[in-house]
Design an enzyme around this catalytic site. Structure first.
Site, mmCIF file in Angstrom:
data_model
loop_
_atom_site.group_PDB
_atom_site.id
_atom_site.type_symbol
_atom_site.label_atom_id
_atom_site.label_comp_id
_atom_site.label_asym_id
_atom_site.label_seq_id
_atom_site.Cartn_x
_atom_site.Cartn_y
_atom_site.Cartn_z
ATOM 1 N N ASN A 114 32.414 35.337 42.111
ATOM 2 C CA ASN A 114 33.215 35.971 43.407
ATOM 3 C C ASN A 114 32.058 35.799 44.439
ATOM 4 O OD1 ASN A 114 35.137 37.342 44.661
ATOM 5 N ND2 ASN A 114 33.698 39.284 44.444
ATOM 6 N N HIS A 116 31.626 37.876 48.057
ATOM 7 C CA HIS A 116 31.691 38.882 48.924
ATOM 8 C C HIS A 116 30.868 39.207 50.128
ATOM 9 C CE1 HIS A 116 32.443 43.397 48.971
ATOM 10 N NE2 HIS A 116 31.125 43.520 49.667
ATOM 11 N N SER A 143 27.493 37.450 49.925
ATOM 12 C CA SER A 143 26.715 37.268 48.436
ATOM 13 C C SER A 143 27.603 36.635 47.380
ATOM 14 C CB SER A 143 26.470 38.471 47.898
ATOM 15 O OG SER A 143 25.538 39.481 48.625
ATOM 16 N N ASP A 152 32.318 44.003 42.354
ATOM 17 C CA ASP A 152 31.374 43.746 43.361
ATOM 18 C C ASP A 152 29.966 44.125 42.993
ATOM 19 O OD1 ASP A 152 33.557 42.855 45.161
ATOM 20 O OD2 ASP A 152 33.390 44.705 46.223
HETATM 21 C C1 GRF Z 1 35.971 36.460 52.417
HETATM 22 O O1 GRF Z 1 35.269 37.115 53.335
HETATM 23 C C2 GRF Z 1 35.443 36.802 51.167
HETATM 24 O O2 GRF Z 1 33.960 36.955 51.096
HETATM 25 C C3 GRF Z 1 36.233 38.024 50.624
HETATM 26 O O3 GRF Z 1 37.237 37.834 51.153
HETATM 27 C C4 GRF Z 1 37.533 37.035 52.291
HETATM 28 C C5 GRF Z 1 38.531 35.815 52.005
HETATM 29 O O4 GRF Z 1 38.684 34.940 52.955
HETATM 30 N N1 GRF Z 1 36.126 38.159 49.048
HETATM 31 P P1 GRF Z 1 39.360 33.616 52.817
HETATM 32 O O5 GRF Z 1 40.729 33.834 52.165
HETATM 33 O O6 GRF Z 1 38.373 32.785 51.976
HETATM 34 O O7 GRF Z 1 39.444 33.061 54.273
#
Ligand code: GRF
Length: 226
Positions: A114, A116, A143, A152
């Site tokens: 994932n 984050h 991260s 997370d």
């Molecule tokens: C990103 O900021 C990611 O870190 C978080 O959700 C957002 C997704 O953005 N988990 P996108 O859909 O990839 O533009």
């Protein structure tokens, strides 16, 4: 596992919205810089803009709408069956906005990543940039971590750091961090595809056969081999 150089790593990408990280992975793959085969893009929201991006790239898309399921367990079972039908070696969560059940997480232990938008363990959850500003942090970032039951909270592989400016707002910070996310995630996936990282039996990350004590920081130096 070592998937180096020959066969691309089969992956499935899960999204819920915009899909800019998905697009970054698509672009790097299309440029021949990321040795993966994106077998499917799955969204829990039919309206996710990322589905259009995936479609434009000629990728298979699937929707498993969580609103059609009575509870998390039955949704996760359907999602798992869909993912597994593509036999991915890695599941990539790219803005997938769902709390996952323990059984689902366990099933993909060591093969689900994932991204984050904070320097974990700071600010798990939502509104990370505003919370970082409110707390007076001078540095924020993103991260990439292995997914565990702790939302997370799984072991962090790699981070990108962004300095906070005097006039930053949550939106301006989010934009600069997102640019870094688009470099960070393909890099982390590349390392996994090359068989350089795995989660050991103690739930710790091994990188190139050595325990990773601290997350790696994305820099020009480590992004070079990608
Ligand atoms: C990103 O900021 C990611 O870190 C978080 O959700 C957002 C997704 O953005 N988990 P996108 O859909 O990839 O533009």
């Amino acid at each position: 596992m070592n998937t180096s150089s020959v066969a691309p790593l089969p992956i499935v990408i899960l999204i819920s919205g915009r899909g800019s990280n998905l697009q970054a992975i698509i672009d790097r793959t299309a440029a021949g810089e990321l040795p993966v085969e994106i077998r499917a893009v799955i969204s829990n929201r039919p309206s996710a803009a990322g589905l259009q991006l995936a479609g434009k790239a000629g990728l298979e898309t699937r929707v498993i709408d969580h609103t059609g399921y009575a509870d998390r367990e039955t949704f996760d079972e359907a999602l798992q069956a869909c993912i597994d039908s593509y036999q991915p070696a890695l599941v990539v969560l790219a803005g997938f906005m769902r709390i996952l059940t323990p059984g689902f997480v366990e099933h993909y232990r060591g093969r689900m990543l994932n991204i984050h938008p904070s320097l974990l363990p700071d600010f798990p959850g939502l509104n990370t940039h505003q919370r970082a500003l409110d707390a007076g942090h001078r540095e924020v970032g993103a991260s990439v971590h292995f997914v565990t039951e702790d939302t997370d909270g799984g072991p962090v592989l790699m981070q990108a750091r962004v300095a906070v400016r005097e006039d930053d707002t949550a939106d301006s910070l989010a934009a600069r961090v997102l640019e870094q996310e688009h470099r960070l995630y393909p890099q982390a996936i590349h390392w996994f595809a090359d068989g350089r990282i795995f989660l050991d039996e103690n739930g710790q990350i091994q990188l190139d056969g050595t325990l990773l004590e601290q997350p790696k920081t994305l820099s020009a130096e480590i992004s070079a081999p990608c």
